[in-house]
Design an enzyme around this catalytic site. Structure first.
Site, mmCIF file in Angstrom:
data_model
loop_
_atom_site.group_PDB
_atom_site.id
_atom_site.type_symbol
_atom_site.label_atom_id
_atom_site.label_comp_id
_atom_site.label_asym_id
_atom_site.label_seq_id
_atom_site.Cartn_x
_atom_site.Cartn_y
_atom_site.Cartn_z
ATOM 1 N N LYS A 28 1.516 -47.401 9.134
ATOM 2 C CA LYS A 28 2.565 -47.893 8.899
ATOM 3 C C LYS A 28 3.550 -46.642 8.852
ATOM 4 O O LYS A 28 3.188 -45.615 8.353
ATOM 5 C CB LYS A 28 2.456 -48.673 7.417
ATOM 6 N N SER A 35 5.341 -56.008 3.537
ATOM 7 C CA SER A 35 6.310 -55.483 4.526
ATOM 8 C C SER A 35 5.343 -54.566 5.659
ATOM 9 O O SER A 35 5.879 -54.509 6.488
ATOM 10 C CB SER A 35 6.986 -54.311 3.491
ATOM 11 N N SER A 45 2.390 -56.198 -0.261
ATOM 12 C CA SER A 45 2.450 -55.717 1.310
ATOM 13 C C SER A 45 1.220 -55.670 2.264
ATOM 14 O O SER A 45 1.218 -55.524 3.471
ATOM 15 C CB SER A 45 3.541 -54.666 1.367
#
Length: 598
Positions: A78, A152, A176
């Site tokens: 990420k 997210s 997330s």
């Protein structure tokens, strides 16, 4: 060359066992096959960056394969986690910098042989559970492009679900690392806070952040976590595992479930949840509805109270540049400015009170099981209600880090509109391994295809390897299941592993003195195989257990029929002079039965 998409860790490892020298050609072809226009990616490795990671590995692997358990396995990161020499943007171009070194978690994975393929899209500054708040574009669901991917950690979930990597890293503050797992039919491991170092991660809320792991199987997720986890003195919030948690959940666990769960009128989500509960019960789980009020109240605190100011502190000066931020993200983070230090302390007191209630509730059960998300929405719907619908997604996730709990999001029976639905298991801190053990059993039971790959769920393993955080103990008598002293194990979170036999060179005696009859075991090459039970006891509780063992018994090392050596009960030789030999019965239960005892 056969496709390298959709491979689990085990499948990658098998490829390299056959021909490790193919690492360069395999990964170069794999990288070249990725779509550079796929908005799940923010950055892909250059051929030079790929080669720089591969170059030192092959000779090392050929000398000592066991030292590189993730040799040549591609993974994604990420883009709020640093990779040395690569840009880190947190999905905010104005914020972007080039990382000078790997995040500690990434460095540990690289040291185990894993290869970073690319960095992935996210809700800007990891603020959102939707996957739509990014200047790089909204990441769509891998099963229906009209729907959200969840966030997210949207890009990490997407590339993993499609099998473009073997595992990926997300982060999880409010869910997330779990909501995108539920929306894309994959596993999301949200570890105990402090198990993974946060050094090299752009913080969202330092007190409530953790890196998370996406994988196609619970086994893969925990294997990666085991490599990546561990104390880091350079991270002020890193913690040492106290080694007090169980190694697994019981064969027939007791799970708390929310009483009157909320689905926001999503009938398909509710029906999928009902199916999941039926499957849990069919697999031997007993369900116990509990009042969900404390969980709900704590979940609401994360965004509707002073805790949002943690995000304000993390973003810092970027808040003064609203034109360079996603407007919804800016609105949420700026709201933290309205809270005072007094508000923050009051919020902490409320968090502690609600956490105590939650932990007292969970202490009665082996875990809590919840829907990963109570509903899902389309990309178009999210445009109409970006904050309200986002908050719905966090109903069963927002409280977890605030209450210092471990969580594992798992695939579950699909909705009747063919979208994925997931369940999440939640337990006290450091129960990560126990949850993963159940996750393996659950995936074997459901046998759902892996992610969006269409690949079948592998059936080659039913449990994790033995744990260094636990002692495997052979018990032969009064500590057996159902026997008078078994509570000395279960009260210390020891869990039953299996019934087996010793190697055929032990003699068994009945010690008849004392209030409780007990056996004595002695090694003798002219002996026989004796039935024992194996239990895994948390390492930190083992000393307490041993301290309760009275003379003439003690703990030594026993050899099992299959050659394994485990800790087990032994007896001082002098005490056996007046004992009754019962070797011919083959085990303590058999002898008790012959005496009419139980």
């Amino acid at each position: 060359m056969t496709s390298t998409f959709g491979l689990t860790l085990h499948a990658w490892q098998q490829r390299y066992q056959q021909a490790p020298q193919q690492i360069t050609s395999l990964l170069s072809a794999h990288l070249a096959a990725l779509d550079t226009h796929d908005n799940a990616w923010i950055y892909l490795a250059t051929p030079e960056q790929l080669a720089a990671q591969i170059e030192p590995l092959l000779a090392h692997y050929q000398r000592d394969p066991g030292s590189l358990p993730l040799f040549g396995v591609p993974f994604a990161v990420k883009d709020n986690i640093d990779v040395a020499g690569w840009p880190t943007s947190a999905a905010c171009p104005a914020f972007t910098y080039t990382a000078s070194e790997d995040a500690v978690a990434v460095a540990r994975l690289k040291a185990a042989g894993a290869i970073v393929i690319g960095k992935t899209n996210l809700d800007q500054f990891a603020t959102g559970l939707v996957g739509t708040r990014s200047p790089f574009g909204a990441v769509s669901n891998t099963f229906d492009a009209d729907y959200v991917s969840g966030g997210s950690s949207s890009g990490s979930a997407s590339v993993l679900a499609r099998g473009l990597v073997a595992f990926s890293l997300g982060t999880d503050t409010a869910g997330s690392g779990r909501v995108p797992a539920g929306f894309n039919n994959i596993v999301g491991l949200k570890p105990t806070k402090g198990w993974f170092s946060a050094r090299g991660v752009v913080p969202a809320c330092r007190l409530n952040d953790t890196i998370s792991v996406f994988a196609l199987t619970a086994e893969d997720a925990f294997s990666v976590a085991s490599v990546m986890g561990g104390y880091d003195a350079g991270d002020a919030y890193s913690r040492i595992n106290p080694r007090t948690a169980p190694a697994s959940l019981p064969v027939h666990p007791h799970f708390a479930v929310p009483l009157n769960p909320e689905f926001f009128d999503d009938a398909a989500a509710e029906a999928a949840w009902d199916q999941a509960l039926e499957a849990l019960q069919a697999g031997g789980v007993t369900l116990h509805p509990v009042d969900f009020t404390p969980f709900r109240k704590l979940a609401e605190q994360l965004y509707y109270g002073a805790w949002v100011a943690e995000r304000t502190a993390a973003v810092g000066g970027m808040l003064d540049r609203p034109a360079e931020m996603d407007p919804v993200v800016h609105e949420i983070i700026a709201s933290g400015l309205k809270y005072s230090a007094v508000d923050a302390y009051k919020a902490e007191y409320l968090r502690a009170e609600l956490t105590r209630q939650i932990q007292q509730t969970l202490a009665q059960f082996d875990a809590l099981v919840v829907p990963t998300s109570p509903t899902i929405h389309t990309l178009e719907e999210m445009k109409q209600e970006p904050i309200h619908f986002n908050s719905q997604f966090g109903t069963y996730t927002n409280f977890t880090n605030l209450a210092d709990l471990a969580a594992l999001a798992l695939p579950a029976p699909f909705r009747n509109d063919d979208l994925p639905a997931g369940i999440t298991l939640i337990a006290p801190a450091w129960h990560d391994r126990a949850l993963a053990e159940f996750g393996i059993r659950w995936q074997q039971q459901l046998a759902l295809p892996l992610g969006a790959t269409g690949q079948p769920c592998p059936a080659w393993r039913t449990s994790l390897p033995a744990s260094a955080d636990h002692v495997r103990l052979a018990v032969v008598g009064a500590h057996l299941t159902g026997m008078p002293l078994n509570f000395q194990l279960t009260d210390r979170h020891a869990v039953w592993v299996e019934e087996t036999k010793t190697a055929p060179h032990y003699r068994l005696f009945a010690l008849l003195e004392g209030a409780i009859k007990k056996p004595g075991l002695m090694r003798d090459e002219q002996g026989a195989a004796i039935t024992v039970e194996l239990w895994d006891i948390p390492l930190a509780r083992f000393g307490e257990f041993v301290a309760e063992i009275p003379a003439p018994l003690g703990i030594g090392s026993l050899t099992l029929a299959d050659g394994r050596v485990v800790k087990g009960f032994i007896c001082e030789g002098a005490a056996l002079n007046n004992a009754l030999e019962i070797t011919e019965t083959g085990g303590w239960r058999n002898w008790l039965a012959s005496q009419g005892s139980h």
